[in-house]
Design an enzyme around this catalytic site. Structure first.
Site, mmCIF file in Angstrom:
data_model
loop_
_atom_site.group_PDB
_atom_site.id
_atom_site.type_symbol
_atom_site.label_atom_id
_atom_site.label_comp_id
_atom_site.label_asym_id
_atom_site.label_seq_id
_atom_site.Cartn_x
_atom_site.Cartn_y
_atom_site.Cartn_z
ATOM 1 C CG ASP A 275 -1.950 1.065 1.235
ATOM 2 O OD1 ASP A 275 -2.419 1.427 0.145
ATOM 3 O OD2 ASP A 275 -2.313 1.544 2.332
ATOM 4 C CG HIS B 126 -5.102 8.458 3.707
ATOM 5 N ND1 HIS B 126 -4.766 9.179 2.588
ATOM 6 C CD2 HIS B 126 -5.079 7.158 3.326
ATOM 7 C CE1 HIS B 126 -4.542 8.356 1.570
ATOM 8 N NE2 HIS B 126 -4.728 7.124 1.996
ATOM 9 C CG HIS C 56 -6.324 4.726 -0.691
ATOM 10 N ND1 HIS C 56 -5.049 4.385 -0.312
ATOM 11 C CD2 HIS C 56 -6.552 4.082 -1.858
ATOM 12 C CE1 HIS C 56 -4.522 3.581 -1.209
ATOM 13 N NE2 HIS C 56 -5.421 3.381 -2.166
ATOM 14 N N GLY C 57 -8.819 5.586 2.873
ATOM 15 C CA GLY C 57 -9.455 6.320 3.958
ATOM 16 C C GLY C 57 -10.885 5.863 4.193
ATOM 17 C CB SER D 290 -11.594 4.373 8.914
ATOM 18 O OG SER D 290 -10.888 3.157 8.956
ATOM 19 C CG ASN E 15 -7.186 0.792 0.904
ATOM 20 O OD1 ASN E 15 -7.633 -0.156 0.270
ATOM 21 N ND2 ASN E 15 -6.067 1.396 0.574
ATOM 22 C CB ILE E 16 -10.888 -0.720 6.689
ATOM 23 C CG1 ILE E 16 -12.094 -0.650 5.743
ATOM 24 C CG2 ILE E 16 -11.287 -0.435 8.138
ATOM 25 C CD1 ILE E 16 -12.875 0.626 5.801
ATOM 26 C CB THR F 98 -8.348 5.107 11.144
ATOM 27 O OG1 THR F 98 -7.335 5.715 10.333
ATOM 28 C CG2 THR F 98 -8.486 5.892 12.435
#
Length: 277
Positions: A82, A174, A202-203, A205, A225-226, A228
């Site tokens: 990543d 992010h 991305h980011g 969360s 994408n997870i 946090t």
């Protein structure tokens, strides 16, 4: 099962109307919990080694860890680099057994980003490995601001780089700790109208769960994408384990107690990306 490429899991997601979670790893404890959760939910999983993970553990070691877990898993597992920032970093990841690399040239001018990403995609494909690129910079909570993805530039990027997945900037950030934001769906629709490449957020969360599910089932976004929210779950479980017995010092015993809470939190994340049953 075995190690699979990013395309191996994203192409079925694109066709069947679901998304696959790219889970950001920091160490062995979260990696094994993520695979256990994917097995419990019977879904594929993408294990991701980002910059902070690589600062702590060298890529050749991470490659061994990811491939070991993949070989033992009952579901498909992708070993993914990543935010690789250089050609050499992506090359080392491929040589270390990763089945997918993401080159992040999003801070570069468009022509440079396309040229660099295309070269890395060519290298990856020659090795039987997938490649993700990014067009439109995704910023950081409390840090750099995002620069939204231009749909026409995204179409050009996808066409000229030959990437297997394309990360876009559509209101995602992010390291966001809450889910009060949301993605710019009109921009997503404009981008997906011009390309058939699986899209990546991305980011993830910071994206409301209901929107994650709706987009997973009804758009070309095939990967979220997870990081946090699962780091927060791990941190809370670790804090509880440490505080439960201040006299205890054996970190193996302490870390064991993070496993079940992290598996439970991960299963909840994975369920939000499933297709319609």
């Amino acid at each position: 099962m075995s190690l699979v490429t990013l395309s191996d899991v994203l192409q079925p997601a694109l066709k069947q109307g679901h998304a696959v979670a790219g889970l950001v790893t920091l160490g062995w404890e979260d990696m094994r919990a993520y695979v256990a959760a994917a097995e419990a939910e019977n879904v594929p999983v993408i294990l991701q080694a980002g910059p902070s993970c690589r600062e702590h553990t060298p890529l050749p070691v991470l490659g061994k860890m990811f491939t070991h877990l993949a070989e033992q898993a009952s579901v498909p597992v992708v070993a993914h680099l990543d935010h690789g920032y250089t050609h050499d970093e992506c090359r080392i990841a491929i040589e270390s057994g990763f089945s997918s690399v993401m080159f992040d040239g999003s801070r570069m001018p468009l022509s440079e980003n396309i040229a660099e990403t295309a070269a890395i995609a060519k290298m990856a494909h020659a090795a039987g490995v997938s490649c993700e690129g990014e067009i439109g910079f995704v910023g950081y909570s409390g840090g750099e601001n995002s620069a939204g993805t231009d749909p026409e530039e995204a179409a050009q990027f996808a066409r000229e780089t030959n990437v297997d997945a394309m990360a876009i900037s559509v209101g995602n950030v992010h390291l966001q700790q809450d889910k009060e934001g949301g993605l710019d769906e009109p921009r997503i629709r404009a981008i997906e109208a011009l390309t058939n490449v699986p899209l990546v957020i991305h980011g993830g969360s910071g994206v409301p769960v209901a929107q994650r599910t709706a987009l997973a089932q009804g758009s070309k976004i095939c990967k979220f994408n997870i990081g946090t929210e699962l780091r927060m779950a791990f941190g809370a479980a670790l804090r509880d384990a440490v505080n439960a017995d201040p006299e205890r010092f054996d970190r193996v015993q302490i870390l064991k107690e993070t496993h079940e809470p992290l598996v439970a939190a991960t299963r909840a994340v994975l369920r939000s990306f499933k297709g319609k049953s």
